[in-house]
Design a protein around this motif. Sequence first.
Motif, PDB file in Angstrom:
ATOM      1  N   CYS A 163       0.873  -1.174   0.000  1.00 11.32           N
ATOM      2  CA  CYS A 163       0.000   0.000   0.000  1.00 11.32           C
ATOM      3  C   CYS A 163       0.910   1.224   0.000  1.00 11.32           C
ATOM      4  O   CYS A 163       1.480   1.583   1.031  1.00 11.32           O
ATOM      5  CB  CYS A 163      -0.889  -0.021   1.235  1.00 11.32           C
ATOM      6  N   ARG A 169       1.822   5.333  -1.753  1.00  7.52           N
ATOM      7  CA  ARG A 169       1.318   6.565  -2.373  1.00  7.52           C
ATOM      8  C   ARG A 169       2.499   7.392  -2.834  1.00  7.52           C
ATOM      9  O   ARG A 169       3.503   7.482  -2.123  1.00  7.52           O
ATOM     10  CB  ARG A 169       0.536   7.393  -1.365  1.00  7.52           C
ATOM     11  N   MET A 212       5.267   4.739   2.009  1.00  7.86           N
ATOM     12  CA  MET A 212       4.382   3.790   2.686  1.00  7.86           C
ATOM     13  C   MET A 212       4.631   3.897   4.181  1.00  7.86           C
ATOM     14  O   MET A 212       5.624   4.438   4.629  1.00  7.86           O
ATOM     15  CB  MET A 212       4.576   2.366   2.176  1.00  7.86           C
ATOM     16  N   ASN A 256       1.431  -0.946   8.847  1.00  7.02           N
ATOM     17  CA  ASN A 256       0.564  -1.566   7.850  1.00  7.02           C
ATOM     18  C   ASN A 256       0.578  -3.070   8.027  1.00  7.02           C
ATOM     19  O   ASN A 256       1.149  -3.577   8.982  1.00  7.02           O
ATOM     20  CB  ASN A 256       0.987  -1.152   6.436  1.00  7.02           C
TER      21      ASN A 256
END
Length: 124
Positions: free
Chosen positions: A22, A24, A102, A106
């Motif tokens: 995940c 960005r 990231m 997570n």
Amino acid sequence: MTTPLIASAPAELLAGIVNGLCTRPLAQFAAESRLDGESLADAVERYEVDYAWQVLGSERTCEAVIARLQSELGLPVAEAFQPAVAEALQLAAAQQPSDLLMSFDNDLPELIAGLLRARSEPSR
């Protein structure tokens, strides 16, 4: 030394790790931070964010994956699997674009432990 968990299908394992991340881009994270009324530095600190290649290549991530494997397998796997897990994480880190971010917070340890477990289970 390569362990059976990693040796079974390194390309597939690496693809599973990379596809499960995940991330960005830095610009998107900065824009989201601004919309939330906080500086990029504050958001990075609050969410424990770093570059994806840094998170993947960190000792912290490797130790979290090893701990997760130990928990799920119920075996002391640290010595046997640490080099192989570290190698898989380094390979995944090398594939990351330089602007992807990231979070350390997570499901990466769960993802990788699951992929490694799946590799170790015999085919049915």
